[in-house]
Design a protein around this motif. Structure first.
Motif, short mmCIF file in Angstrom:
data_model
loop_
_atom_site.label_atom_id
_atom_site.label_comp_id
_atom_site.label_asym_id
_atom_site.label_seq_id
_atom_site.Cartn_x
_atom_site.Cartn_y
_atom_site.Cartn_z
N THR A 218 1.00 4.17 -7.50
CA THR A 218 1.95 4.17 -6.39
C THR A 218 1.70 3.03 -5.42
OG1 THR A 218 2.24 6.55 -6.53
CG2 THR A 218 2.86 5.51 -4.45
N CYS A 219 0.45 2.72 -5.16
CA CYS A 219 0.16 1.72 -4.12
C CYS A 219 -0.59 0.52 -4.69
CB CYS A 219 -0.58 2.35 -2.95
SG CYS A 219 -2.08 3.27 -3.38
N ARG B 71 0.82 -1.21 0.00
CA ARG B 71 0.00 0.00 0.00
C ARG B 71 0.86 1.26 0.00
NH1 ARG B 71 -5.34 -0.91 0.72
NH2 ARG B 71 -5.95 -2.98 1.45
N ASN C 188 5.01 0.20 -5.02
CA ASN C 188 4.49 -0.58 -6.15
C ASN C 188 5.32 -1.84 -6.36
OD1 ASN C 188 2.60 -0.94 -8.20
ND2 ASN C 188 3.93 -0.06 -9.74
N CYS D 123 -4.15 4.00 0.23
CA CYS D 123 -2.69 4.08 0.18
C CYS D 123 -2.13 4.43 1.56
CB CYS D 123 -2.25 5.14 -0.82
SG CYS D 123 -2.70 4.77 -2.54
N ASN E 183 -5.89 5.61 -6.53
CA ASN E 183 -5.20 5.73 -5.25
C ASN E 183 -6.01 6.60 -4.30
OD1 ASN E 183 -2.56 4.53 -6.26
ND2 ASN E 183 -2.82 6.26 -7.67
#
Length: 301
Positions: free
Chosen positions: A206-207, A166, A169, A273, A212
């Motif tokens: 990103t997560c 979370r 990546n 995230c 996100n």
């Protein structure tokens, strides 16, 4: 002088052998200088006490108390969290805020008093073995706040959620939180360390999710209690907050961590995230991680 009503039984357990202490001026919500002039260093303390405010169960404060908020000049509070039922009798430091000229003005915890013993009791209440405070600060007073149920307070009734992906990546998969069965409150971890949800825009992917999710407002303070926070979703081809899902509830807890009441969002593939810049070493034992979920693999656009 404090007014106490003794309650005695044949049982030595302080949960069943205590004095009641119900004095409205101990409430930290009182305005400065209101009911001012009391001093717990003048009280003849003896044994254990249970706090009330206007007949309702109360407890000592666990966060900083401003001067002259609970009947005296120097408000006393616990320098740490209350114990759980399993902890039994524990010793807790007692500190206060003061602005005597030789202290730096209004510094939380600048004054240290005598430690006290505390116990959590069946029936959802606490008892305290109050003692005469150290008189190196003027008008020290044990402060009280509205009671937080031992069993229902989310700070002590949560599931641990340790999902490092979370925050980065690293898994290569897209995890969709809609597949999870959210139920109740969660404390977030990153390889056993405390971590928080981000409060700023999160870059796409990103997560390990498609949309996100992050908080659009700051985290609360302890004295705020449970608050509602709006959630934003960043979409790959759009801005940081083009998707606005259901808000969630958040609470700040003693020990410098947060708990979140995470809910299912009505989106195609979104995920809550976490922010690696907020990582801190956990200060309490992590409960078993019993939370499970599913993953779904999608190709990046």
């Amino acid at each position: 002088m404090a007014t106490t009503t003794a309650r005695t039984t044949s049982i030595s357990d302080p949960c069943y052998d205590y004095n009641t202490l119900d004095e409205y001026w101990r409430d930290i919500r009182q305005s400065p200088y209101q009911y001012y002039g009391y001093d717990d260093s003048l009280v003849e303390w003896s044994g254990w006490y249970r706090l009330y405010l206007n007949g309702e169960s109360a407890q000592m404060s666990e966060w900083c108390v401003s001067e002259m908020r609970c009947g005296g000049q120097t408000g006393l509070y616990l320098n740490g969290s209350h114990p759980t039922l399993e902890d039994g009798v524990v010793t807790r430091e007692v500190v206060g805020t003061t602005s005597w000229w030789y202290w730096y003005s209004n510094q939380c915890g600048a004054y240290s008093s005598t430690p006290i013993q505390v116990k959590a009791c069946p029936g959802d209440y606490y008892v305290y073995e109050f003692v005469k405070p150290i008189t190196s600060a003027p008008g020290p007073m044990y402060c009280a706040v509205a009671f937080q149920s031992i069993s229902s307070d989310p700070c002590y009734n949560y599931e641990s959620l340790d999902r490092p992906w979370r925050a980065n990546n690293e898994s290569g998969d897209y995890i969709c939180d809609e597949r999870f069965s959210w139920s109740g409150w969660y404390r977030l971890f990153y390889y056993g360390m405390d971590i928080r949800m981000p409060e700023t825009c999160v870059s796409s992917f990103t997560c390990n999710t498609y949309i996100n999710l992050w908080l659009s407002d700051p985290h609360p303070q302890i004295e705020d209690g449970v608050v509602i926070r709006e959630v934003c979703g960043g979409i790959y081809w759009g801005g940081c907050c083009d998707y606005k899902p259901r808000p969630i509830r958040v609470k700040a807890c003693p020990g410098n961590y947060y708990v979140y009441e995470l809910v299912t969002q009505a989106s195609w593939c979104s995920g809550y995230c976490t922010d690696v810049s907020t990582i801190s070493q956990a200060v309490s034992t992590i409960s078993p991680d019993i939370f499970t979920g599913s993953t779904i693999t999608l190709s990046k656009l």
